[in-house]
Design an enzyme around this catalytic site. Structure first.
Site, PDB file in Angstrom:
ATOM      1  N   TYR A  88      16.338  49.006  25.982  1.00 60.71           N
ATOM      2  CA  TYR A  88      17.293  50.111  25.939  1.00 60.71           C
ATOM      3  C   TYR A  88      16.531  51.419  26.104  1.00 60.71           C
ATOM      4  O   TYR A  88      15.575  51.486  26.876  1.00 60.71           O
ATOM      5  CB  TYR A  88      18.122  50.033  24.645  1.00 60.71           C
ATOM      6  N   LYS A 147      37.630  27.963  31.684  1.00 56.44           N
ATOM      7  CA  LYS A 147      37.040  27.951  33.023  1.00 56.44           C
ATOM      8  C   LYS A 147      35.648  28.575  32.999  1.00 56.44           C
ATOM      9  O   LYS A 147      34.708  28.062  33.637  1.00 56.44           O
ATOM     10  CB  LYS A 147      37.951  28.729  33.984  1.00 56.44           C
ATOM     11  N   GLU A 160      42.514  32.286  39.636  1.00 56.69           N
ATOM     12  CA  GLU A 160      42.976  31.127  38.878  1.00 56.69           C
ATOM     13  C   GLU A 160      44.429  31.319  38.456  1.00 56.69           C
ATOM     14  O   GLU A 160      44.821  32.386  37.973  1.00 56.69           O
ATOM     15  CB  GLU A 160      42.099  30.961  37.625  1.00 56.69           C
ATOM     16  N   ASP A 161      45.219  30.276  38.659  1.00 55.76           N
ATOM     17  CA  ASP A 161      46.579  30.218  38.110  1.00 55.76           C
ATOM     18  C   ASP A 161      47.431  31.408  38.526  1.00 55.76           C
ATOM     19  O   ASP A 161      48.119  32.033  37.707  1.00 55.76           O
ATOM     20  CB  ASP A 161      46.524  30.092  36.582  1.00 55.76           C
TER      21      ASP A 161
END
Length: 394
Positions: free
Chosen positions: A45, A100, A142-143
Site C-alpha cells: 500500500y 458460478k 448468466e441467466d
C-alpha cells in the site's frame, strides 16, 4: 489442480445443510501478498503502491501485469432466467452467481466477481459494463432471458475489448456437441447422416442448433411451445425466423410427435415432457439427451427402453451434460492467450478437448468426462488458447 471427490451422494441433501452452507455467502477475498510488517505494508500500500499506479497511468497496458483485472471474470446477471426458477430478480440470483464464481475458482483457477444488476434494459447493462471495464478481464453472462440475451451478448462483444460469453447459450452447446460426438463414436455413427430434434428455442436451444449445424449435423428440427419452427409459421421472433432458414430441411409441420417420428437424436432444453411412446417412434436405437433440470423430460430408465444412449443434466445419472466441463477452461484459455473475444473456432476447439479427455474409455454410460475430472479444464484451456492464436484474436 487437485483431484476432486467423485463419490456419489449417498443420502439426500437436507434443507438445513443447504441453507447452512450458503450462510454469509460462498465467496471471500484472499490476500495474495503477506502484510506481516511495516515493510510489506509500505510495499503493498502506501507509499509503494503509488509507484505502480503512476506506471500504469503512463502505460495502461501495465495493468495486465500489476493488477488482477486481466485474470478476473465478471459473472453478470439480471436475474431474469435463473435455473428453473425464471425471472426472480437480481438479489435472488446472487447465490447462483456466487456458485458460478466458486466453480471458476475450483475448476479454472480464475478469480471472478458476481455482478447482479437491477435493470433489464440491454443498453443500461452494456453501459454499466463499459464503465466497469478497467476492473475485469472477461464477462460471463448468466441467466439472462431470451430473446434479450442474444442482443445483450452481441452488443457487449461489440462494446468491450475482452472475452464475452453467455454461458447458458454457448457452454451448453459446447458440452452438447462433445457429448453427441462421443455418443456417435460409441455407436459408430456419422453426425452428417442424423436428424436432431431440439425441444426448446430459447438461449440454449438456439446456440445448440447453431453449433451442431457448424459441426455438420445433417438436419435439425427445432421445437418451441407452439410446435415445429418453420419459415411459414406466423409470429416468429427475429431469432426464430433466422433459425427457420437453416433448420428443418425435411420440411416438417406439426408438433412433438411429427418432429420425433424417425428422428435420430432428441435434445430436451424446454422442461416439457417426452412420452416414452414418442421415443419408440424415433429411429432404431436413438440418442436421448433429456437435459432439463431438476426434472428431465423423461426418466433415463424409461428412455432406455428404446434409446441406445441417454444423457441428462443431473449428477446422479450417467452422462451428465454439465456446463462446468466447458466454461472454466474456455475463459482460462481466452485469458491465458490474451484473446479479445471468444470465436466459433475456440468453441469448437473446446468441444474437441472435452471429448478428447473421455475418448480413451468411451462407453454408452460415459460419453463425456465427469464434471469433476481435473484434466478437463487444463485441456480445454490449452485448446482454446491455440484456437485464439489461429484466429488472430490473441
Amino acid at each position: 489442480m487437485t483431484a476432486l471427490n467423485e463419490d456419489t451422494v449417498t443420502a439426500p441433501v437436507t434443507d438445513e445443510e443447504i441453507f447452512t452452507a450458503h450462510e454469509g455467502g460462498k465467496l471471500g477475498v484472499a490476500v495474495t501478498k503477506p502484510l506481516a510488517d511495516p515493510r510489506s505494508l509500505a510495499i503493498a500500500y502506501t507509499p509503494g503502491v503509488a509507484k505502480v499506479s503512476s506506471a500504469i497511468a503512463r502505460d495502461p497496458r501495465l495493468a495486465a501485469r500489476y493488477t488482477w483485472a486481466s485474470r478476473l471474470v465478471a459473472v453478470v446477471s439480471d436475474g431474469t432466467a435463473v435455473l428453473g426458477l425464471g425471472d426472480i430478480g437480481a438479489a435472488a440470483s446472487l447465490p447462483v452467481m456466487e456458485g458460478k464464481a466458486a466453480l471458476f475458482k475450483t475448476f479454472g483457477e480464475l478469480d471472478s466477481i458476481p455482478l447482479v444488476l437491477n435493470t433489464t434494459d440491454v443498453d443500461e447493462i452494456v453501459e454499466t459494463l463499459v464503465r466497469l471495464r478497467p476492473s475485469f478481464g472477461a464477462v460471463n453472462l448468466e441467466d439472462v432471458a431470451a430473446p434479450r440475451c442474444f442482443e445483450l451478448e452481441a452488443k457487449l462483444i461489440e462494446a468491450l475489448d475482452c472475452p464475452v460469453m453467455h454461458d447458458d447459450q454457448h457452454g451448453t452447446a459446447i458440452v452438447l456437441l462433445a457429448a453427441l460426438r462421443g455418443a456417435n463414436l460409441v455407436l459408430n455413427r456419422d453426425l452428417g447422416n442424423q436428424r436432431v430434434v431440439i425441444a426448446g428455442a430459447g438461449a440454449a436451444g438456439v446456440a445448440c442448433a447453431k453449433i451442431l449445424l457448424a459441426a455438420g449435423v445433417g438436419d435439425i428440427t427445432l421445437l418451441d411451445s407452439k410446435g415445429i419452427v418453420h419459415a411459414d409459421r406466423d409470429g416468429l421472433n427475429s431469432i426464430k425466423q433466422e433459425m427457420a432458414k437453416v433448420t428443418n430441411k425435411a420440411g416438417l409441420r406439426g408438433g412433438q410427435a411429427e418432429a420425433l417420428d424417425g428422428a435420430d437424436v432428441f435434445v430436451g432444453l424446454s422442461a416439457g415432457k417426452l412420452p416414452v411412446e414418442l421415443v419408440g417412434a424415433m429411429a432404431k436405437d436413438p440418442i436421448v439427451f433429456a437435459l432439463s433440470n431438476p426434472d428431465p423430460e423423461i426418466h433415463p430408465e424409461v428412455a432406455a427402453r428404446h434409446a441406445a444412449i441417454v444423457a441428462t443434466g443431473r449428477s446422479d445419472f450417467p452422462n451428465q451434460i454439465n456446463n462446468v466441463l466447458a466454461f472454466p477452461g474456455i475463459f482460462r484459455g481466452a485469458l491465458d492467450s490474451g484473446a479479445r473475444r471468444i470465436t466459433e473456432r475456440m468453441k469448437l476447439a473446446a468441444a474437441d478437448a472435452i471429448l478428447g479427455v473421455a475418448e480413451e474409455d468411451l462407453a454408452a454410460d460415459r460419453i463425456v468426462p465427469s464434471a469433476l475430472d481435473p484434466r478437463v479444464a487444463p485441456e480445454v484451456a490449452a485448446a482454446v488458447a491455440r484456437a485464439a492464436k489461429e484466429d488472430g484474436v490473441a
